[in-house]
Design an enzyme around this catalytic site. Structure first.
Site, PDB file in Angstrom:
ATOM      1  N   HIS A 252       0.855  -1.180   0.000  1.00  0.00           N
ATOM      2  CA  HIS A 252       0.000   0.000   0.000  1.00  0.00           C
ATOM      3  C   HIS A 252       0.890   1.228   0.000  1.00  0.00           C
ATOM      4  O   HIS A 252       1.907   1.274   0.699  1.00  0.00           O
ATOM      5  CB  HIS A 252      -0.904   0.000   1.240  1.00  0.00           C
ATOM      6  CG  HIS A 252      -2.052   0.953   1.150  1.00  0.00           C
ATOM      7  ND1 HIS A 252      -1.907   2.311   1.342  1.00  0.00           N
ATOM      8  CD2 HIS A 252      -3.376   0.750   0.883  1.00  0.00           C
ATOM      9  CE1 HIS A 252      -3.094   2.900   1.202  1.00  0.00           C
ATOM     10  NE2 HIS A 252      -3.983   1.985   0.924  1.00  0.00           N
ATOM     11  N   GLU A 307      -7.761  -4.323  -0.545  1.00  0.00           N
ATOM     12  CA  GLU A 307      -8.294  -4.956  -1.743  1.00  0.00           C
ATOM     13  C   GLU A 307      -8.238  -6.487  -1.671  1.00  0.00           C
ATOM     14  O   GLU A 307      -9.052  -7.169  -2.289  1.00  0.00           O
ATOM     15  CB  GLU A 307      -7.554  -4.474  -2.994  1.00  0.00           C
ATOM     16  CG  GLU A 307      -7.906  -3.054  -3.394  1.00  0.00           C
ATOM     17  CD  GLU A 307      -7.326  -2.663  -4.741  1.00  0.00           C
ATOM     18  OE1 GLU A 307      -6.535  -3.459  -5.301  1.00  0.00           O
ATOM     19  OE2 GLU A 307      -7.665  -1.577  -5.235  1.00  0.00           O
TER      20      GLU A 307
END
Length: 359
Positions: A252, A307
């Site tokens: 991320h 996700e």
């Protein structure tokens, strides 16, 4: 000083949310997100983001009834939906329907009630557009179901399983708000001109459509489908790493530790262990993939992002890829409207300067 894309430029002071990337923390109104969402429904968590407090026990049911009330859309909305090209992207059609949302009562509502109305209306619009796109009959909203369960009902015409509701609602609560992202900034810029909440959220929806912001976790679903079973995880991931492929769902750009939303989604999947094979596969695959990444890329600290588990949840409820970004938007509209309310309360129009570099 010029900063391309306004990177790291502070343009807003907010009390709504804080993203602490180095600590791996997300806070809603000063409270860690896991504390905020625990034992609270979608509706109650949304109200907390809008107002800074949860509804009192004697108001919680009234809040849910308010959400139910605004599931009823003005009749012309369906007429517009039926005229839109079937092949047009869902996000485009959602933006069109939302921009057309209008009735005389809405204009006189307090800002928080306007936020309730739009948050309640968007999933109804989305399900309507999706079923029209598939050539299916529109399903009327249920007055007996909560916000998340009603969305699943309108999409499929079947009462969703409790595990599906729990998993999706956890995802929706965790993605309601995430600081000054592109769509939230677009909403605040629009309302800073003293435009209205509908226009601001329409701007945000248009921004969310871009793949650099509202990109769907379809790559993670492809990965999980390729793995298929826990026994295949090591061979599939080893082959990808040796081929120099990126492992989708890991890493991320903000969080330098584990994404707190991923931690909570994993925890929910563990709570639901045995209720759905896709959730079980995601939990097991994450363990094996993390171990392989640590062995092959020591020091990189590659953790799962939101996700990864979002993909597992979407796959478990058989949600098609074209609904991923719309569903993300159904959650994030809470944050957009919270920022609109905050901007309206202490407004200054956004008017940055540009630097001419032509001849």
């Amino acid at each position: 000083m010029f900063q391309k894309g306004l990177k790291d430029v502070v343009a807003v002071q907010t009390k709504i949310a804080a993203v602490e990337g180095n600590k791996g923390e997300l806070r809603y109104r000063g409270r860690l997100v896991e504390e905020t969402i625990a034992n609270h429904s979608f509706e109650e968590t949304a109200y907390f983001l809008w107002t800074g407090e949860f509804p009192p026990d004697d108001r919680s049911e009234a809040l849910k009834l308010q959400f139910v009330k605004y599931r009823s859309l003005p009749p012309y909305i369906q007429m517009i939906a039926e005229e839109l090209p079937r092949e047009a992207p869902l996000m485009d059609k959602m933006r069109t329907l939302l921009s057309a949302y209008y009735d005389q009562e809405y204009l006189s509502l307090p800002p928080v009630v306007q936020a309730v109305a739009l948050t309640s209306a968007l999933p109804v619009m989305t399900a309507m557009l999706y079923r029209l796109q598939k050539g299916k009959e529109i399903i009327a909203p249920s007055n007996q179901l909560g916000h998340t369960a009603n969305y699943l009902w309108m999409l499929n015409g079947e009462n969703p399983a409790d595990a599906q509701i729990e998993a999706l609602e956890t995802y929706l609560k965790l993605t309601m708000e995430h600081g000054m992202n592109a769509s939230t900034f677009a909403a605040r810029v629009t309302v800073s001109t003293e435009s209205d909440m509908v226009a601001a959220v329409t701007s945000a929806l248009g921004t969310m459509k871009g793949p650099l912001h509202g990109g769907a976790p379809s790559g993670v679903i492809s990965l999980l489908e390729e793995i298929g079973s826990a026994e295949r995880t090591q061979s599939v991931i080893t082959r990808k790493l040796e081929g120099g492929e990126k492992i989708m769902g890991f890493g991320h750009r903000i969080y330098r530790t584990e994404d707190p939303r991923s931690i909570l989604l994993r925890r929910k999947c563990l709570e639901l262990q045995g209720s759905d094979p896709w959730l079980d596969l995601a939990v097991d695959a994450e363990k094996q993939i993390t171990q392989l990444l640590n062995e092959r890329k020591p020091g990189r600290a590659l953790y799962t992002n939101v996700e990864f588990y979002a993909a597992a949840i979407m796959r478990s409820i058989e949600m098609p890829p074209e609904l991923f970004t719309p569903t993300f938007s159904i959650a994030r509209i809470v944050g957009w409207t919270a920022h609109v309310i905050e901007q309206q309360a202490d407004n200054v129009i956004f008017r940055p300067q540009s630097e001419y570099v032509g001849n």
